[in-house]
Design an enzyme around this catalytic site. Structure first.
Site, PDB file in Angstrom:
ATOM      1  N   HIS A 274       0.862  -1.204   0.000  1.00 47.58           N
ATOM      2  CA  HIS A 274       0.000   0.000   0.000  1.00 47.58           C
ATOM      3  C   HIS A 274       0.890   1.244   0.000  1.00 47.58           C
ATOM      4  CE1 HIS A 274      -3.365   2.577   0.582  1.00 47.58           C
ATOM      5  NE2 HIS A 274      -3.639   2.355   1.853  1.00 47.58           N
ATOM      6  N   HIS A 313      -2.643  -2.178  -9.717  1.00 47.17           N
ATOM      7  CA  HIS A 313      -3.569  -1.492  -8.807  1.00 47.17           C
ATOM      8  C   HIS A 313      -4.877  -2.281  -8.767  1.00 47.17           C
ATOM      9  CE1 HIS A 313      -5.908   1.699  -6.937  1.00 47.17           C
ATOM     10  NE2 HIS A 313      -4.751   2.258  -6.633  1.00 47.17           N
ATOM     11  N   ASP A 369       2.674   5.315  -6.964  1.00 52.53           N
ATOM     12  CA  ASP A 369       3.942   5.178  -6.221  1.00 52.53           C
ATOM     13  C   ASP A 369       5.162   5.028  -7.113  1.00 52.53           C
ATOM     14  OD1 ASP A 369       1.829   3.529  -4.120  1.00 52.53           O
ATOM     15  OD2 ASP A 369       3.115   5.143  -3.387  1.00 52.53           O
TER      16      ASP A 369
END
Ligand code: SDX
Length: 438
Positions: A274, A313, A369
């Site tokens: 995460h 994702h 990210d």
């Protein structure tokens, strides 16, 4: 004429049930009517990872994973990232509308004058090892704030919630900067109320006694860096029912105070799948080592031996709209701070992955990210600070979702069921008498 219902026939009994469909969902509790006998508990749904379960109704953030859409309160993320500041977005998430010019001035002033933390918090900070991970420090100290504001337990009082919202949004950067300074063994730099939100955080983190010759002039107040950080904060502010937001809703359903609930969300965000992913991305890029070694690494990923952190994702099965914006931010920061080789490795990894069937079939694209860590590192943050840099901007999102859950009349204490596969009832055996020593 079609009806908004499902007709389900239970082949175990031949009975047919009519179940209402609302907003593309059925109520799981309606399944409980499906029984094989009066004694039967009734059907439940089983959904590991909540892949196909709506846990709440929300009006805050909307995503469309196939179209790569992300909107906060209806505004597209692309427009907010280019036209709004992070504080305006935080206001939008909580109050449901963008602030007027006068509201924005009052809101900004309120945040600037809530940035100080109680001196007692420094005792907690000093208790951590010198090399304690800053996210471990942040998760602990934000929970400790609850003991300084015990009135925050009045979770059903709107004015109390509003004051804690100011405090949390304002104090997270201070806690984060202090966690960093503790790790560096440097004195704490107190908030400077003349600075903007991002400038103040950069100043509390990096302002030091080293000769300015060692860093670009006026580093902490460089408008390009401050604006890039503010944009990154906008992009990270909320993301509907992700793991950490679902955690704060779960904890909030027990009517826990918001500081402790934010700490629980931070604990979930800390995980490498995460919010810890951007830290893992930097380690991955260093492990790859050079552009020439990218194909060998991709081969290991495809063999299931490695994970391509920053890719994939649960929702976005096309490009994460935030990744596209972040990549533009990266170029602006590298112009100020210089370009390091890792961006070339990342760009090559992306190029190969976007062409390779393994990733295309699994709909794996760069997520938020993949590039954010490169920017944070270029600004001067160590990888350990990356999850902290995610938690700061996600705080208004968490808090707004926590409040929405708490004030939703349909919600109650979260308490999922299970499929029990353990031992059936059995008796504790009589104690074995020790063999007499002859
Ligand atoms: C965030 O939910 C949110 O909104 C989160 C977030 C937010 O703003 O809050 O967007 C922030 O958490 C972004 C995600 C950051 N995490 C990472 O970058 C870690 C790497 N990504 C993966 O671990 C993964 O993609 C997840 C956990 C993000 C999503 O995984 P899913 O949806 O559970 O999909 P899966 O694990 O079932 O994978 C499906 C297939 C599998 O292959 P097969 O078993 O079918 O052969 O894709 C493969 C997986 O092995 N796969 C990957 C991969 N991600 C999935 N293979 C290599 N590298 C990856 N990164």
């Amino acid at each position: 004429m079609s009806k908004d219902t499902l007709s389900i026939t239970d082949n175990r009994t031949g009975v047919t049930y009519e179940i209402p469909v609302e907003s593309g969902t059925i109520r799981a509790m309606d399944l409980r009517a499906i029984k094989t006998s009066e004694k039967d508990f009734g059907l439940m749904s089983y959904d590991p990872g909540y892949m196909n379960t709506a846990s709440c109704k929300s009006r805050i953030t909307f995503t469309d994973g196939d179209k790569g859409i992300l909107r906060y309160r209806g505004y597209p993320i692309e427009q907010l990232a280019s036209k709004s500041t992070f504080l305006e977005v935080a206001y939008l998430l909580y109050f449901g509308k963008l602030p007027s010019a006068e509201e924005a001035i009052r809101w900004d002033h309120g945040i600037r004058y809530h940035t100080m933390i109680h001196e007692g918090i420094k005792q907690f900070l000093n208790g951590f090892r010198y090399d304690a991970h800053p996210m471990g420090i942040l998760v602990s100290t934000v929970a400790a704030l609850a003991t300084f504001y015990p009135e925050s337990k009045k979770v059903f009082d709107a004015e109390t919630r509003r004051i804690q919202f100011f405090r949390l949004v304002a104090k997270m950067p201070t806690l984060a900067a202090f966690a960093y300074r503790h790790r560096m063994g440097m004195p704490y730099i107190y908030p400077e109320n003349t600075l903007s939100y991002a400038e103040n955080f950069l100043n509390m983190t990096f302002h030091g006694s080293e000769p300015t010759a060692l860093r670009p002039p006026d580093f902490e107040h460089d408008p390009v860096l401050a604006r890039a950080l503010d944009t990154l904060f906008v992009l990270h502010a909320d993301h509907e029912q992700n793991c950490s937001t679902s955690s704060i809703r779960m904890v909030g359903s027990a009517q826990t105070d918001p500081y402790t609930a934010v700490s629980a969300a931070g604990a979930a965000l800390y995980g490498p799948l995460h919010g810890g992913a951007n830290e893992a991305v930097l380690r991955m890029l260093r492990e790859v080592g050079s552009v020439e070694k990218v194909p060998a690494y991709v081969k290991q990923v495809k063999a299931g031996e490695k994970k391509l952190f920053g890719f994939g994702h649960r929702v976005y099965k096309s490009y994460d709209p935030r990744a596209r914006i972040i990549k533009k931010c990266a170029d602006q920061v590298f112009e100020v701070m210089g370009r390091n080789g890792l961006i070339d490795i990342a760009t090559e990894l992306e190029r190969i992955a976007l062409e390779d069937d393994y990733f295309i079939q699994r709909k794996l694209y760069p997520n938020v990210d993949f590039y954010s860590g490169l920017i944070y590192e270029a600004i001067g943050f160590p990888a350990e600070m990356f999850p902290v840099l995610f938690a700061i901007p996600r705080t208004p999102g968490w808090y707004s979702q926590w409040q929405e859950h708490l004030t939703d009349p349909e919600q109650k204490l979260a308490r999922p069921r299970q499929i029990y596969l353990g031992e059936e009832a059995r008796d504790v055996p009589a104690p074995e008498l020790p063999e007499l020593v002859k």
